[in-house]
Scaffold this active site. Structure first.
Site, PDB file in Angstrom:
ATOM      1  CE  LYS A   1       7.263  -4.399   0.437  1.00 22.82           C
ATOM      2  NZ  LYS A   1       6.117  -5.246   0.722  1.00 22.82           N
ATOM      3  CG  ASP A  24       5.965  -8.972   1.295  1.00 14.71           C
ATOM      4  OD1 ASP A  24       6.138  -8.893   2.519  1.00 14.71           O
ATOM      5  OD2 ASP A  24       6.183  -8.031   0.510  1.00 14.71           O
ATOM      6  N   GLY A  42      -4.264 -10.403   9.190  1.00 15.82           N
ATOM      7  CA  GLY A  42      -3.128  -9.804   8.487  1.00 15.82           C
ATOM      8  C   GLY A  42      -1.853  -9.758   9.316  1.00 15.82           C
ATOM      9  CE1 TYR A  67       0.446  -4.610   7.951  1.00 11.53           C
ATOM     10  CE2 TYR A  67       0.547  -3.643  10.140  1.00 11.53           C
ATOM     11  CZ  TYR A  67       1.022  -3.743   8.844  1.00 11.53           C
ATOM     12  OH  TYR A  67       2.062  -2.952   8.436  1.00 11.53           O
ATOM     13  N   GLY A  97      -7.435  -8.000  -5.381  1.00 13.17           N
ATOM     14  CA  GLY A  97      -6.352  -7.031  -5.470  1.00 13.17           C
ATOM     15  C   GLY A  97      -5.330  -7.479  -6.489  1.00 13.17           C
ATOM     16  CB  ALA A  98      -4.146  -6.680  -9.416  1.00 14.41           C
ATOM     17  N   GLY A 141       1.112  -4.654  -5.298  1.00 16.12           N
ATOM     18  CA  GLY A 141       2.356  -5.320  -4.928  1.00 16.12           C
ATOM     19  C   GLY A 141       2.129  -6.527  -4.038  1.00 16.12           C
ATOM     20  CB  ALA A 142       0.232  -7.005  -0.900  1.00 12.46           C
TER      21      ALA A 142
HETATM   22  P1  NAP Z   1      -0.895  -1.340  -3.770  1.00 12.78           P
HETATM   23  O1  NAP Z   1       0.215  -1.887  -4.591  1.00 12.78           O
HETATM   24  O2  NAP Z   1      -1.098   0.151  -3.740  1.00 12.78           O
HETATM   25  O3  NAP Z   1      -2.279  -2.044  -4.284  1.00 12.78           O
HETATM   26  C1  NAP Z   1      -3.509  -1.651  -3.748  1.00 12.78           C
HETATM   27  C2  NAP Z   1      -4.617  -2.601  -4.212  1.00 12.78           C
HETATM   28  O4  NAP Z   1      -5.817  -2.226  -3.544  1.00 12.78           O
HETATM   29  C3  NAP Z   1      -4.917  -2.547  -5.703  1.00 12.78           C
HETATM   30  O5  NAP Z   1      -5.384  -3.797  -6.127  1.00 12.78           O
HETATM   31  C4  NAP Z   1      -6.038  -1.489  -5.750  1.00 12.78           C
HETATM   32  O6  NAP Z   1      -6.865  -1.634  -6.892  1.00 12.78           O
HETATM   33  C5  NAP Z   1      -6.818  -1.873  -4.521  1.00 12.78           C
HETATM   34  N1  NAP Z   1      -7.626  -0.779  -3.956  1.00 12.78           N
HETATM   35  C6  NAP Z   1      -7.173   0.263  -3.216  1.00 12.78           C
HETATM   36  N2  NAP Z   1      -8.198   1.043  -2.836  1.00 12.78           N
HETATM   37  C7  NAP Z   1      -9.330   0.471  -3.352  1.00 12.78           C
HETATM   38  C8  NAP Z   1     -10.711   0.804  -3.309  1.00 12.78           C
HETATM   39  N3  NAP Z   1     -11.147   1.886  -2.655  1.00 12.78           N
HETATM   40  N4  NAP Z   1     -11.594  -0.017  -3.931  1.00 12.78           N
HETATM   41  C9  NAP Z   1     -11.174  -1.129  -4.590  1.00 12.78           C
HETATM   42  N5  NAP Z   1      -9.875  -1.478  -4.662  1.00 12.78           N
HETATM   43  C10 NAP Z   1      -8.959  -0.693  -4.063  1.00 12.78           C
HETATM   44  O7  NAP Z   1      -0.769  -1.766  -2.241  1.00 12.78           O
HETATM   45  P2  NAP Z   1      -0.103  -3.113  -1.655  1.00 12.78           P
HETATM   46  O8  NAP Z   1       1.321  -2.881  -1.352  1.00 12.78           O
HETATM   47  O9  NAP Z   1      -0.466  -4.228  -2.562  1.00 12.78           O
HETATM   48  O10 NAP Z   1      -0.859  -3.235  -0.237  1.00 12.78           O
HETATM   49  C11 NAP Z   1      -2.241  -3.526  -0.146  1.00 12.78           C
HETATM   50  C12 NAP Z   1      -2.633  -3.661   1.324  1.00 12.78           C
HETATM   51  O11 NAP Z   1      -1.948  -4.766   1.897  1.00 12.78           O
HETATM   52  C13 NAP Z   1      -2.275  -2.463   2.204  1.00 12.78           C
HETATM   53  O12 NAP Z   1      -3.344  -2.243   3.089  1.00 12.78           O
HETATM   54  C14 NAP Z   1      -1.070  -2.925   2.992  1.00 12.78           C
HETATM   55  O13 NAP Z   1      -0.977  -2.329   4.278  1.00 12.78           O
HETATM   56  C15 NAP Z   1      -1.367  -4.406   3.141  1.00 12.78           C
HETATM   57  N6  NAP Z   1      -0.153  -5.244   3.290  1.00 12.78           N
HETATM   58  C16 NAP Z   1      -0.103  -6.097   4.355  1.00 12.78           C
HETATM   59  C17 NAP Z   1       1.003  -6.908   4.519  1.00 12.78           C
HETATM   60  C18 NAP Z   1       1.073  -7.850   5.695  1.00 12.78           C
HETATM   61  O14 NAP Z   1       2.167  -8.363   5.978  1.00 12.78           O
HETATM   62  N7  NAP Z   1      -0.021  -8.119   6.376  1.00 12.78           N
HETATM   63  C19 NAP Z   1       2.058  -6.870   3.588  1.00 12.78           C
HETATM   64  C20 NAP Z   1       1.958  -6.003   2.494  1.00 12.78           C
HETATM   65  C21 NAP Z   1       0.835  -5.176   2.357  1.00 12.78           C
HETATM   66  P3  NAP Z   1      -6.484  -0.922  -8.285  1.00 12.78           P
HETATM   67  O15 NAP Z   1      -5.428  -1.807  -8.939  1.00 12.78           O
HETATM   68  O16 NAP Z   1      -7.759  -0.867  -9.023  1.00 12.78           O
HETATM   69  O17 NAP Z   1      -5.929   0.433  -7.940  1.00 12.78           O
END
Ligand code: NAP
Length: 283
Positions: free
Chosen positions: A71, A107, A247, A226, A131-132, A134-135
């Site tokens: 991305k 998104d 989701g 989701y 969360g912080a 990409g999403a």
């Molecule tokens: P990412 O950039 O890797 O960010 C992950 C986030 O989750 C960070 O804030 C991380 O915290 C936190 N995290 C992960 N494991 C954790 C744990 N065990 N305890 C506490 N915090 C935790 O991932 P992303 O792209 O943002 O995606 C996040 C989720 O959204 C994924 O499950 C993805 O499948 C879903 N998603 C859904 C859609 C949709 O259309 N429904 C679209 C995009 C993503 P830290 O910063 O402390 O590491």
């Protein structure tokens, strides 16, 4: 719908893509709208995003989506970005506009559409984004454009959360954004809670980022995870009568917003979303 010499190519570039719902969502939409096109998912090696974009140009693909891990890295291979992608510094949708590849990000607007279509009003709302990554960034930037009361960011680690707050303040200096640490300090104040972490995602389905019972009774809960469809967070919230947003709705609406960009049309998004959910056995 038949494939002929006029059939246009659309694609997903990512890694992995094997369990993606995107081909089903987009091919169903093409069918529904009578658009002569097909959508294919391509698993691209980490170092091959440049070659993959060149291939899209060569094959004159009308548009493509980009997912993890490309991305951000795809941006250097495009000809321009719209405002949303520029703000987020991340692209999930590329449109071929007379040979120029322009990057967009749907998104956050996908999440916003999911909230609105489920009757959750962001106008004047106090919102907690958990969360912080990409999403969360995409969601934060999209929601910050609305007439909200405040956005608080809760995250396990501080660095990315503080950066997100700083980036939001730069764009909207007069709005209220805060980092609240790794626990919700005053849960009763929120109108909407959005889990934008991967907590609760398969295979760790017993995880939940917060206990909905400590929030106010009118607070709505949205989980962008989701898989599974009913996460522990949404199950807990639903069991005490709270409104929940799934989701899958964000996933479907971000895809339908891509379709609108590619085809220059307004889509009856809720109607198609319901059809897609029913095909996924979630209707
Ligand atoms: P990412 O950039 O890797 O960010 C992950 C986030 O989750 C960070 O804030 C991380 O915290 C936190 N995290 C992960 N494991 C954790 C744990 N065990 N305890 C506490 N915090 C935790 O991932 P992303 O792209 O943002 O995606 C996040 C989720 O959204 C994924 O499950 C993805 O499948 C879903 N998603 C859904 C859609 C949709 O259309 N429904 C679209 C995009 C993503 P830290 O910063 O402390 O590491």
């Amino acid at each position: 719908m038949k494939i002929d010499s006029e059939t246009r190519l659309f694609a997903l570039l990512g890694n992995p893509v094997s369990n993606s719902h995107s081909p089903m969502i987009h091919n169903t939409t093409f069918e529904d709208l009578g658009i002569n096109a097909r959508y294919m998912a391509f698993e691209i090696e980490k170092d091959d995003i440049e070659n993959a974009v060149i291939s899209m140009r060569t094959l004159d693909a009308k548009g493509f989506n980009v997912t993890i891990p490309f991305k951000e890295t795809v941006i250097g291979h495009l000809d321009g970005l719209d405002k949303s992608a520029m703000e987020m510094k991340a692209v999930n949708t590329v449109s071929n506009e007379n040979g120029r590849l322009i990057g967009y990000n749907t998104d956050g607007r996908g999440l916003l559409t999911a909230l609105k279509e489920n009757g959750v009003c962001v106008e004047g709302a106090k919102i907690l984004i958990i969360g912080a990554g990409g999403a969360a960034r995409g969601i934060g930037f999209a929601i910050a454009n609305e007439n909200i009361e405040s956005i608080d960011i809760m995250n396990r680690s501080q660095g990315r959360a503080v950066k997100l707050v700083e980036d939001l303040v730069k764009i909207h200096p007069n709005k209220d954004f805060s980092y609240v640490g790794s626990e919700p300090a005053a849960p009763e104040k929120y109108d909407i809670v959005i889990n934008a972490t991967s907590i609760g995602m398969q295979p760790n389905v017993s995880g939940s980022p917060v206990d909905p019972s400590v929030f106010g009774k009118d607070c709505a809960f949205c989980d962008i995870v989701y898989k599974p469809h009913m996460t522990k967070l949404l199950s807990d919230a639903s069991s005490i009568g709270r409104k929940v947003v799934f989701g899958i709705d964000m996933l479907i609406y971000q895809a339908l917003l891509s379709e609108e960009i590619w085809n220059g049309v307004d889509i009856e998004k809720k109607v198609i979303a319901e059809k897609i959910k029913s095909q996924l056995g979630l209707g």
